[in-house]
Write an enzyme that holds these catalytic residues in place. Structure first.
Site: not given
Length: 230
Positions: A77-78
């Site tokens: 994920s970011a």
């Protein structure tokens, strides 16, 4: 939250580029500007070398605020989503945490700096093994990766103060509710694969689960069982 993207090669490799400390500091500054205000979470983000959790071809993007592909068709994920999710848990050094969906292990490594104990589950043996090697390289002794069906949780190690889920479910399984301590938080994306989902923070109080929607997002659905290969 885990995304569905093409897989990559192993994320093992050198972690000490000369400008890495500067890149990590710049990332935490960017996260602060995006509204992540918990100092302990920002410190944990800065302490964890995200590039260790990526294949070599993605090292140059390690400290960009973007999701990136990892092994087994999943994604990391970011950093802003990781920071927001972890901040929403309100972790303390007394907490035991269950993470359902290990992925690269990055989020679990961040939480290991904030909680007493982190148990993380993934259906893929490859992801579990790689995460365990990364935790060992970082000398994180309070986080354990296991291959398991996330829908079952981890009853033998519960109950947990916090449960965080990195893939979406249509409804929260009773097993998770039973393994959550009174007063504890459960954070999970809820919805279907064909619609925008909601990241919801549930709290268990007096045997009742209350729910607060934190944001909208799109992520993969949590799959039942353990993977027979990979």
């Amino acid at each position: 939250m885990a995304g569905q993207r093409p897989g990559g090669d192993s994320g093992e490799g050198p972690v000490g580029l000369p400008d890495e400390a500067e890149a990590r500091a710049a990332l935490t500054l960017a996260l602060r500007q995006r509204g992540v205000g918990a100092r302990d979470v920002l410190t944990a983000i800065e302490r964890v070398p995200r590039r260790l959790f990526l294949s070599a071809r993605h090292h140059g993007l390690a400290y960009e605020d973007t999701a990136l592909p990892i092994e087994c068709g999943q994604s990391i994920s970011a950093p802003s989503l990781v920071a927001f999710a972890v901040q929403s848990l309100g972790l303390s050094k007394e907490h035991a945490v269950l993470e359902i969906g290990t992925g690269s292990g990055y989020q679990a490594a961040v939480m290991a700096h904030l909680a007493a104990r982190v148990e993380t589950l993934d259906r893929f043996a490859t992801l579990k093994d790689l995460a365990a090697r990364r935790f060992a390289a970082l000398k994180l002794e309070n986080v354990k990766a296991r291959q398991a069906d996330g829908f079952d949780g981890l009853k033998q190690k519960g109950p947990f103060d916090r449960i965080i889920v990195t893939a979406a479910v249509e409804t929260v399984p009773d097993s998770w509710v039973q393994q959550l301590k009174p007063g504890g938080y459960l954070l999970a994306p809820v919805g279907s694969s064909k619609q925008v989902q909601s990241l919801i923070r549930f709290q268990k109080a007096d045997g009742v689960m209350t729910a607060e929607t934190l944001m909208s997002l799109r992520t993969v659905m949590l799959q039942r069982g353990v993977a027979k290969m990979l």
